[in-house]
Design an enzyme around this catalytic site. Structure first.
Site, PDB file in Angstrom:
ATOM      1  N   ASP A  32      81.720  74.887   4.740  1.00 24.71           N
ATOM      2  CA  ASP A  32      81.080  76.055   4.114  1.00 24.71           C
ATOM      3  C   ASP A  32      81.185  77.260   5.042  1.00 24.71           C
ATOM      4  OD1 ASP A  32      79.855  77.128   1.891  1.00 24.71           O
ATOM      5  OD2 ASP A  32      77.821  76.670   2.528  1.00 24.71           O
ATOM      6  N   HIS A 223      69.801  73.498   1.028  1.00 24.76           N
ATOM      7  CA  HIS A 223      70.964  74.251   1.540  1.00 24.76           C
ATOM      8  C   HIS A 223      70.662  75.732   1.342  1.00 24.76           C
ATOM      9  CE1 HIS A 223      75.463  74.823   2.044  1.00 24.76           C
ATOM     10  NE2 HIS A 223      75.144  75.952   1.427  1.00 24.76           N
ATOM     11  N   HIS A 225      71.231  79.895   2.383  1.00 22.29           N
ATOM     12  CA  HIS A 225      71.971  80.993   3.023  1.00 22.29           C
ATOM     13  C   HIS A 225      70.964  82.057   3.440  1.00 22.29           C
ATOM     14  CE1 HIS A 225      76.330  80.037   2.179  1.00 22.29           C
ATOM     15  NE2 HIS A 225      75.686  79.030   1.630  1.00 22.29           N
ATOM     16  N   CYS A 256      80.470  82.283   0.473  1.00 22.72           N
ATOM     17  CA  CYS A 256      81.160  81.610  -0.626  1.00 22.72           C
ATOM     18  C   CYS A 256      82.214  82.570  -1.141  1.00 22.72           C
ATOM     19  CB  CYS A 256      80.178  81.234  -1.738  1.00 22.72           C
ATOM     20  SG  CYS A 256      81.028  80.571  -3.196  1.00 22.72           S
TER      21      CYS A 256
HETATM   22  N1  COA Z   1      93.771  69.423  -4.438  1.00 23.00           N
HETATM   23  C1  COA Z   1      94.942  70.121  -4.387  1.00 23.00           C
HETATM   24  N2  COA Z   1      95.392  70.881  -5.382  1.00 23.00           N
HETATM   25  C2  COA Z   1      94.669  70.923  -6.513  1.00 23.00           C
HETATM   26  C3  COA Z   1      93.466  70.223  -6.630  1.00 23.00           C
HETATM   27  C4  COA Z   1      93.010  69.454  -5.539  1.00 23.00           C
HETATM   28  N3  COA Z   1      91.860  68.806  -5.560  1.00 23.00           N
HETATM   29  N4  COA Z   1      92.961  70.468  -7.853  1.00 23.00           N
HETATM   30  C5  COA Z   1      93.823  71.283  -8.474  1.00 23.00           C
HETATM   31  N5  COA Z   1      94.846  71.555  -7.656  1.00 23.00           N
HETATM   32  C6  COA Z   1      95.989  72.449  -7.961  1.00 23.00           C
HETATM   33  C7  COA Z   1      96.829  71.917  -9.079  1.00 23.00           C
HETATM   34  O1  COA Z   1      97.833  71.087  -8.595  1.00 23.00           O
HETATM   35  C8  COA Z   1      97.352  73.185  -9.698  1.00 23.00           C
HETATM   36  O2  COA Z   1      98.423  73.636  -8.897  1.00 23.00           O
HETATM   37  P1  COA Z   1      99.707  74.362  -9.561  1.00 23.00           P
HETATM   38  O3  COA Z   1      99.185  75.685 -10.056  1.00 23.00           O
HETATM   39  O4  COA Z   1     100.653  74.473  -8.430  1.00 23.00           O
HETATM   40  O5  COA Z   1     100.148  73.439 -10.649  1.00 23.00           O
HETATM   41  C9  COA Z   1      96.217  74.183  -9.512  1.00 23.00           C
HETATM   42  O6  COA Z   1      95.459  73.688  -8.413  1.00 23.00           O
HETATM   43  C10 COA Z   1      95.328  74.288 -10.741  1.00 23.00           C
HETATM   44  O7  COA Z   1      94.959  72.985 -11.137  1.00 23.00           O
HETATM   45  P2  COA Z   1      93.976  72.657 -12.349  1.00 23.00           P
HETATM   46  O8  COA Z   1      93.809  71.199 -12.460  1.00 23.00           O
HETATM   47  O9  COA Z   1      94.439  73.409 -13.564  1.00 23.00           O
HETATM   48  O10 COA Z   1      92.611  73.204 -11.847  1.00 23.00           O
HETATM   49  P3  COA Z   1      91.828  74.499 -12.296  1.00 23.00           P
HETATM   50  O11 COA Z   1      92.707  75.683 -12.311  1.00 23.00           O
HETATM   51  O12 COA Z   1      91.024  74.154 -13.496  1.00 23.00           O
HETATM   52  O13 COA Z   1      90.842  74.676 -11.038  1.00 23.00           O
HETATM   53  C11 COA Z   1      89.595  73.618  -9.273  1.00 23.00           C
HETATM   54  C12 COA Z   1      89.809  73.784 -10.768  1.00 23.00           C
HETATM   55  C13 COA Z   1      88.240  73.007  -9.063  1.00 23.00           C
HETATM   56  C14 COA Z   1      90.666  72.717  -8.743  1.00 23.00           C
HETATM   57  C15 COA Z   1      89.740  74.976  -8.572  1.00 23.00           C
HETATM   58  O14 COA Z   1      89.001  75.937  -9.240  1.00 23.00           O
HETATM   59  C16 COA Z   1      89.281  74.920  -7.138  1.00 23.00           C
HETATM   60  O15 COA Z   1      89.848  74.210  -6.321  1.00 23.00           O
HETATM   61  N6  COA Z   1      88.269  75.707  -6.791  1.00 23.00           N
HETATM   62  C17 COA Z   1      87.743  75.722  -5.441  1.00 23.00           C
HETATM   63  C18 COA Z   1      86.298  76.058  -5.483  1.00 23.00           C
HETATM   64  C19 COA Z   1      85.651  75.910  -4.120  1.00 23.00           C
HETATM   65  O16 COA Z   1      86.110  75.222  -3.230  1.00 23.00           O
HETATM   66  N7  COA Z   1      84.530  76.620  -3.975  1.00 23.00           N
HETATM   67  C20 COA Z   1      83.795  76.634  -2.766  1.00 23.00           C
HETATM   68  C21 COA Z   1      82.944  75.431  -2.579  1.00 23.00           C
HETATM   69  S1  COA Z   1      81.791  75.106  -3.857  1.00 23.00           S
HETATM   70 ZN    ZN Z   2      76.665  77.255   1.019  1.00 22.04          ZN
END
Ligand code: COA
Ligand code: ZN
Length: 318
Positions: A32, A223, A225, A256
């Site tokens: 985080d 948790h 902030h 975030c």
């Molecule tokens: N690890 C690696 N790559 C991932 C993945 C994972 N867990 N999940 C999805 N991807 C990649 C896919 O391969 C795809 O890649 P491409 O565009 O090259 O084909 C892309 O991400 C989109 O995948 P998709 O399944 O359609 O996911 P999405 O677009 O619906 O997104 C999340 C959903 C959750 C994967 C994405 O929003 C995310 O990772 N968010 C991060 C949020 C975060 O960490 N916030 C802070 C902490 S709460």
């Molecule tokens: Zn946090």
């Protein structure tokens, strides 16, 4: 049941064995903390950070996240971080995951604990994980089943419980309904997160008391902030209603990437200073934490918000 009942028999005074009651701190700086920091630490620097945290006494460290590297580029090296960290017995190295792909990567990388997130509001949920709240609960059910089948601990955080960067005030009943649904998945812990640091002590105490009623005996974690300087007050309020596990981030780094203006987590050394002076033990060495915080500042190339890192611990007689 109240939160205090869940910790029945534990009081702030030393117990019959003469030992102080414990507050457990989960260190979240490597995940985080670093995911939103302007600095780009190398894998080796992240590994050294985790080693320093464990050397200071941490037994629970959120070491990495396994999300889309496009969404959070700073966490793209999760596998390498997990592989690089020398494992210390008795220390749990956890990983944040938001989908099936994530939990598979985390388990493959050897995560001891898998942590999920369900955002309490629809707009923030879409911004963070491109899913409705219900969809993210369903995703958590699948993640949890996979993690439990592999023998990993599971914990899930309800995010934005005190307020949302997009929708403003958040209905407490909505938060508590989500807590109840998530508790049904049998996690080791449910956390309530004030992701954007808007909460105040009265609100936090009421939320945790409500959550204890709805969590069916599942342990609760806080948790916070420190975006509006209320995090320590909120922790003190949560302690008053019986919560004994809190996340914090060395130096107070963090934020975030999907919540505008969500600055730092509460600083580990500030929480440790406060709870030690309140009579709790944490197993953490405050001086070692302050030293690690100063080291982290140098790695990041900018100051950290922690005041205790600047002031030091309680003055010793000269
Ligand atoms: N690890 C690696 N790559 C991932 C993945 C994972 N867990 N999940 C999805 N991807 C990649 C896919 O391969 C795809 O890649 P491409 O565009 O090259 O084909 C892309 O991400 C989109 O995948 P998709 O399944 O359609 O996911 P999405 O677009 O619906 O997104 C999340 C959903 C959750 C994967 C994405 O929003 C995310 O990772 N968010 C991060 C949020 C975060 O960490 N916030 C802070 C902490 S709460
Ligand atoms: Zn946090």
């Amino acid at each position: 049941m109240t939160v205090a009942d869940q910790h029945a028999g534990s009081t702030r005074e030393t117990g019959s064995d003469g030992r102080a009651e414990r507050v457990q701190i989960v260190e979240v700086a490597p995940r985080d903390g670093l995911q939103a920091d302007p600095a780009d630490l190398s894998t080796a620097q992240k590994v050294e950070l985790i080693e320093r945290l464990v050397a200071a006494g941490h037994t629970r460290v959120e070491a990495a996240s396994f999300v889309s590297p496009k969404a959070v580029p700073k966490m793209a090296d999760g596998e390498a971080v997990m592989a690089g960290v020398p494992r210390t017995q008795g220390v749990s190295y956890s990983a944040l995951v938001l989908n099936q792909r994530g939990v598979e990567r985390a388990l493959e990388a050897g995560a001891d604990e898998v942590c999920g997130v369900v955002v309490a509001t629809e707009t923030f949920s879409q911004a963070n994980q491109r899913a409705t709240v219900d969809e993210s609960i369903q995703r958590w059910r699948a993640i949890s089943a996979t993690a439990r089948a592999a023998g990993a601990r599971t914990a899930v955080t309800v995010s934005a419980v005190c307020g949302c960067p997009y929708e403003g005030r958040v209905d407490a009943d909505r938060v508590l309904g989500i807590v109840a649904e998530l508790a049904e998945t049998g996690p080791d812990e449910v956390a309530l997160a004030d992701t954007i640091g808007v909460g105040v002590p009265t609100q936090v105490a009421a939320l945790f008391e409500g959550a204890a009623q709805r969590a069916g005996g599942v342990a609760l974690r806080g948790h916070f902030h420190n975006t509006r300087n209320t995090a320590l007050a909120n922790i003190a309020a949560a302690i008053e209603v019986g919560v004994r596990v809190f996340d914090s981030s060395l130096g107070g780094v963090g934020g975030c990437p999907f919540a505008p203006r969500a600055t730092g987590n509460v600083a580990t050394e500030e929480v440790v200073y406060m709870v030690h002076e309140m009579g709790f033990e944490t197993g953490l060495d405050l001086d070692a934490l302050i030293e690690a915080s100063t080291w982290l500042e140098a790695q990041l190339g900018h100051g950290v918000p922690s005041l205790v890192a600047k002031a030091g611990g309680f003055p010793q007689p000269r």
